[in-house]
Design a protein around this motif. Structure first.
Motif: not given
Length: 330
Positions: A228-232
């Motif tokens: 989830a870290r790269s999802i805005p």
């Protein structure tokens, strides 16, 4: 615990109708396009004419009774948490004349643990359409929202295609590997989701190619991701997020049994095969990742037929090309 013999059958669906776009607005857009004469996009003109010819009404599906969520949890035990929440939301919808409405879902977990299979099974349980959008190899910002007709080879986006060219106003749309969406500073592949994941703004979604409002407010959204870290953050805030663990040994066998039954029921040739997969064959299939089970099962069906049998045996799981991909997790 015994394995499910059959895939649960959804209750009879209630099919209403809804306009996903207004034909007079399309006619107006076509008239404006005609005024441009030779400079007008022929692809856009053809799109408008097709929209006028088919009309804007699409089926909007709602189960007539609460589907058998327990059976689906039995098939996919590692998805119990999202399924329990879906059960609650369906109970509220079915208690009134409200249309089917499910909160957008984000499934987080390692590759190949069955996230996409879950989405496909949910669409069958609800009785509505299914559309898949893989984001890992796509860099164009217009894959969801379309590209302006002024650009060469422009075309509508996937959301427009699912609603306008499909049969349903409330399909399940899967945005797979949303965390791997590529892009640049000018084109954000996920930009349109800020509009699409909000019910009110989704009702007036405008594809950049067609430039007429489309009602996407009833779409059932399921996104999958490994991280989830790269999802805005604004997108995460618009979704119910679930961490999905890999199935245990018994859970993997249940998923394998489900996939066997699903493939058997999907094809006319499947009726020649037994209703259940044999124990040793089930063990072999269950040792693979859910992502690869369907591919390997289909290959095993073919191997059985080539051997002149209508029963899958353990030795039918010998497609080395598929088995190698299963072992290394592709």
């Amino acid at each position: 615990m015994s394995l499910p013999a059959t895939i649960p059958v959804p209750p009879i669906s209630i099919a209403g109708f809804k306009d996903v776009y207004r034909v007079p607005r399309v006619e107006e857009a076509l008239s404006e396009l005609q005024e441009l004469g030779a400079g007008a996009s022929e692809a856009l003109r053809a799109t408008y004419l097709r929209m006028i010819r088919t009309g804007g009404q699409r089926f909007v599906i709602k189960p007539s009774a609460l589907p058998d969520i327990d059976a689906l949890i039995g098939e996919l035990p590692n998805f119990e948490e999202p399924l329990e929440d879906i059960r609650k939301q369906l109970a509220l919808c079915l208690s009134s004349d409200d249309p089917l409405e499910l909160e957008p879902i984000l499934l987080l977990g390692d590759p190949g643990i069955g996230k996409t299979h879950f989405a496909r099974r949910l669409s069958k349980l609800l009785g509505t359409g299914y559309s898949f959008i893989g984001m890992s190899s796509l860099t164009a910002g217009w894959i969801l929202s379309g590209a302006s007709a002024q650009w060469k080879n422009a075309k509508p986006g996937k959301v427009f295609d699912a609603l306008v060219n499909g049969d349903y106003a409330n399909p399940v749309i899967v945005v797979d590997e949303i965390d791997k969406a590529g892009g640049d500073a000018q084109y954000d592949p996920l930009g349109s989701l800020y509009t699409l994941l909000e019910h009110d703004t989704a009702a007036e979604f405008v594809d950049e190619f067609a430039e007429v409002p489309i009602d996407a407010s009833d779409v059932v959204w399921i996104a999958t991701a490994n991280d989830a870290r790269s999802i805005p953050e604004p997108i995460l805030n618009r979704m119910n997020v679930y961490a999905i663990e890999a199935p245990d040994e018994e859970g993997a066998r249940r998923i394998a049994a489900s996939i066997y039954e699903e493939l058997r029921n999907e094809h006319a040739w499947g009726r020649a095969f037994p209703r259940e997969l044999g124990g040793e064959s089930l063990d072999r299939l269950g040792r693979m990742k859910p992502r690869e089970m369907r591919r390997m099962m289909l290959a095993a069906f073919g191997n059985a037929k080539l051997a002149g049998r209508s029963e899958v045996l353990p030795e039918d799981f010998t497609d080395e090309r598929v088995a190698k991909k299963a072992r290394i997790g592709f």
